[in-house]
Design a protein around this motif. Structure first.
Motif: not given
Length: 688
Positions: A61-62, A102-104, A94-95, A70-74
């Motif tokens: 559900g990410v 990929k959302g997880f 995973p991308v 991506l860095e902001k999500l991390k």
């Protein structure tokens, strides 16, 4: 200079360095030693795949983002999971071929306990309006993907008859039982609290390894062993159940005795399944669920609702409520409460009371939450709060929150120091509309607070020695608490109410050397002032007729004994036992009688008083008891002989009729004569 000793060559030593040594096995040799026997201790320490996979969690559900975000999500994920296990050991986002996530996400935590805590607190976490996180252990994914297609019906378990586990309630004299451990734990005995001397029911050597505990309704006795817990019951105290949990040191029963919780603090946390805390079915002995222990554990870990339908544990900024018999989270998610410090169930209803600490300008708060709806039914803001402690009245009519307040607070690094401490008591009227709250403020130091179990009074011990006071209050519907009585200059620090109310013992434990004061709160008469030197424990029997004071070997190495008192403070028995460790009365289940039944019994008490007084006199002396028992035996023998004679007389009736020609068993009324006898009863002179 010391001379060096050199090894001299042996005369018969034929070894030559130039010769090659042959270490091969002789012909016909068979190696029958397995690797487990040879290197068992090393093989048990070898790394397993589960050592790594059990620490990994999968977060679904990410949000799906590109390389630029991506860095902001991390950073967001690290912030959400930074509090579990000190830090995240490893992470994987995973991308796809286009570089979009990929959302997880895979996160590797420090250990399994941290991973489980992260799943428990972040599962179903709402990230925003469009994204809700779904967290699972990697080992759980493997387990759920290998579920067989065809369902196999489990074999039915045979019914286990526990027998009459409440036989002791049928005692004609209503004597209670108590358990003692003495001789340093070598002997455990069950006694009947009979008069004038206790009667031994069962005694065994090494029955338990540490302590014993009665179930809350008195159904059975629990003993502790290295391999687990054993339950003993029925008239002969046979084993009725056992729970295998190596190293168990703590147990807790649910209020209705449907479940039992065991905790082993020494068990190894490594492994796919948690092994620290087990919840068992009381009757079947089946393990219902297991949990890992947290680092800072306070026992009991779980707190039960009064009907055994729910149990809950405190987490960081949340309360996790589980339901039975599924043992899953209620509504599949925990209750998020920022700053929650403690909670407590109502003893009669499914309400949870909890308090939230202050946070900068946000005041502290005490709230009441209904379960399972999670509706907040009442709350009250509190200011200048250092800590809170909650006390429920046994019948659930009132809740008292003791609030420790301050006048000034000074923050030093990660520690807060308070000055000018004083106390207030917030009384919640649970049975009244809107649940009104009354407050009592006390400037003195509070030593003890206790509700009367069956009525609406409570007692507070406050002050500093030697100026210690005991104050009694009464709470009435629709009115603020009123002060009933204040006892000044008392040598006490603990309150022990009778389970039936009205009577209590004020005790000075610890440094006060065992001062005792028996008080009747109906008119606040002090019935007795005495002491039991160095007393460590005080136990009321479930009927409220007797109270025991104990000097335990665990707390004091000499003068180990228990003294039995009446509720009025009369010492009935002084029993010394070598290295007495524990003394506990057997509880009774709740009475099926209604309040009206109790009123009727009290109203007609005079009818039973004469019988009770005769029974008390019969038990007052051993000699009288032996004489009475001998007389009762003779009466019983006579009645049996008389019954046998009557039966023989009836069986020979026909033969007598044949011999005599008439029925001689019936008296002849013609031969009966009436005679009047007169005798002087009283002589009285009547004046003229």
């Amino acid at each position: 200079m010391a001379k060096k000793n050199r090894l001299k060559p042996l005369e018969n030593d034929s070894y030559n360095e130039e010769d090659d040594l042959d270490f091969s096995d002789p012909e016909g040799f068979k190696d029958d030693i397995s690797d487990e026997d040879l290197l068992g201790d090393l093989l048990r320490q070898r790394p397993k795949e589960s050592d790594v996979t059990q620490n990994v969690i999968i977060i679904d559900g990410v949000p799906q983002v590109g390389p630029d975000r991506l860095e902001k999500l991390k950073s967001l994920m690290r912030k959400l999971f930074k509090d579990f296990g000190a830090c995240i050991v490893n992470e994987c986002f995973p991308v796809n071929n286009e570089g979009i996530t990929k959302g997880f996400v895979f996160l590797e935590m420090k250990d399994r306990a941290s991973a489980e805590e992260a799943v428990r607190q972040r599962n179903n976490y709402k990230l925003d309006k469009s994204h809700t996180l779904s967290c699972n252990l990697l080992t759980d994914v493997d387990k759920y993907t290998n579920v067989p297609e065809n369902f196999e019906t489990p074999a039915p378990q045979p019914y286990q008859d526990m027998g009459n586990v409440h036989y002791y309630l049928l005692d004609e004299n209503c004597f209670d039982q108590f358990a003692v451990i003495y001789e340093g734990g070598a002997k455990t005995a069950i006694y009947l609290n009979s008069v004038p001397e206790p009667t031994i029911v069962e005694e065994r050597n090494c029955w338990t390894e540490t302590m014993v505990r009665w179930s809350p309704r008195g159904t059975c006795l629990a003993t502790f062993h290295q391999k687990g817990i054993a339950l003993w019951g029925r008239q002969d105290f046979k084993q009725i159940q056992k729970f295998h949990h190596p190293g168990v040191q703590f147990i807790d029963f649910s209020p209705m005795e449907k479940y039992i919780v065991t905790f082993s603090p020494t068990v190894e946390q490594r492994g796919e399944e948690p092994k620290s805390i087990f919840i068992w079915d009381f009757r079947t002995g089946q393990k219902k669920r297991s949990f890992n222990a947290e680092r800072m554990l306070v026992w009991p870990v779980f707190k039960w609702s009064p009907d055994d339908k729910y149990f809950a544990r405190l987490g960081e900024n949340l309360i996790s409520i589980y339901e039975t018999p599924s043992f899953g989270l209620l509504d599949k998610k925990s209750v998020k409460i920022n700053g929650v410090k403690d909670f407590s169930w109502s003893p009669t209803n499914n309400f949870i009371a909890y308090w939230i600490a202050e946070n900068k300008d946000v005041p502290a708060k005490v709230s009441l939450m209904a379960i399972p709806s999670r509706e907040e039914v009442r709350s009250k803001n509190l200011f200048n709060v250092a800590s809170c402690k909650m006390y429920w009245q046994k019948s659930g009519d009132y809740l008292c929150v003791k609030v420790e307040r301050y006048t000034k607070a000074k923050r030093e690094k990660n520690e807060v120091k308070y000055t000018g401490i004083y106390n207030s008591f917030e009384i919640f009227h649970m049975r009244e509309k809107g649940i009104p709250v009354d407050s009592i403020e006390i400037k003195e130091n509070i030593l003890c607070f206790e509700w009367e179990p069956v009525d609406n009074k409570f007692a507070i011990i406050s002050g500093e020695s030697p100026a210690i006071s005991v104050t009694f209050y009464q709470v009435n519907k629709g009115h603020a608490p009123t002060e009933l009585k204040r006892l000044e200059k008392r040598a006490c620090n603990s309150i022990f109410w009778s389970p039936r109310g009205q009577f209590l013992v004020l005790a000075g434990l610890g440094q006060m050397s065992g001062a005792l004061e028996f008080v009747d709160t109906k008119d606040f008469q002090v019935m007795q002032v005495t002491e039991h030197f160095m007393v460590t424990d005080i136990e009321w029997d479930p009927t409220g007729r007797y109270v025991a004071t104990v000097v335990s070997w665990w707390g004091h190495k000499v003068d180990n004994a228990y003294w039995l008192w009446s509720f009025q403070g009369k010492c009935l028995r002084k029993q010394s036992l070598d290295q007495l460790c524990q003394f506990i009365f057997r509880p009774r289940p709740p009475s099926p009688l209604t309040p009206q039944d109790f009123k009727d019994i009290k109203r007609n008490m005079k009818k039973y008083t004469a019988t009770f007084e005769i029974q008390d006199k019969m038990r007052s002396s051993k000699a009288n008891k032996e004489i009475i028992e001998k007389r009762q035996k003779l009466i019983k023998m006579f009645n049996e002989y008389r019954q046998q004679t009557k039966e023989r007389l009836n069986s020979e009736k026909q033969e007598r009729f044949k011999l005599r020609g008439k029925d001689t068993d019936v008296g002849n009324t013609d031969e009966m004569m009436e005679e009047v006898i007169e005798f002087l009863v009283k002589k009285e002179t009547v004046p003229a």
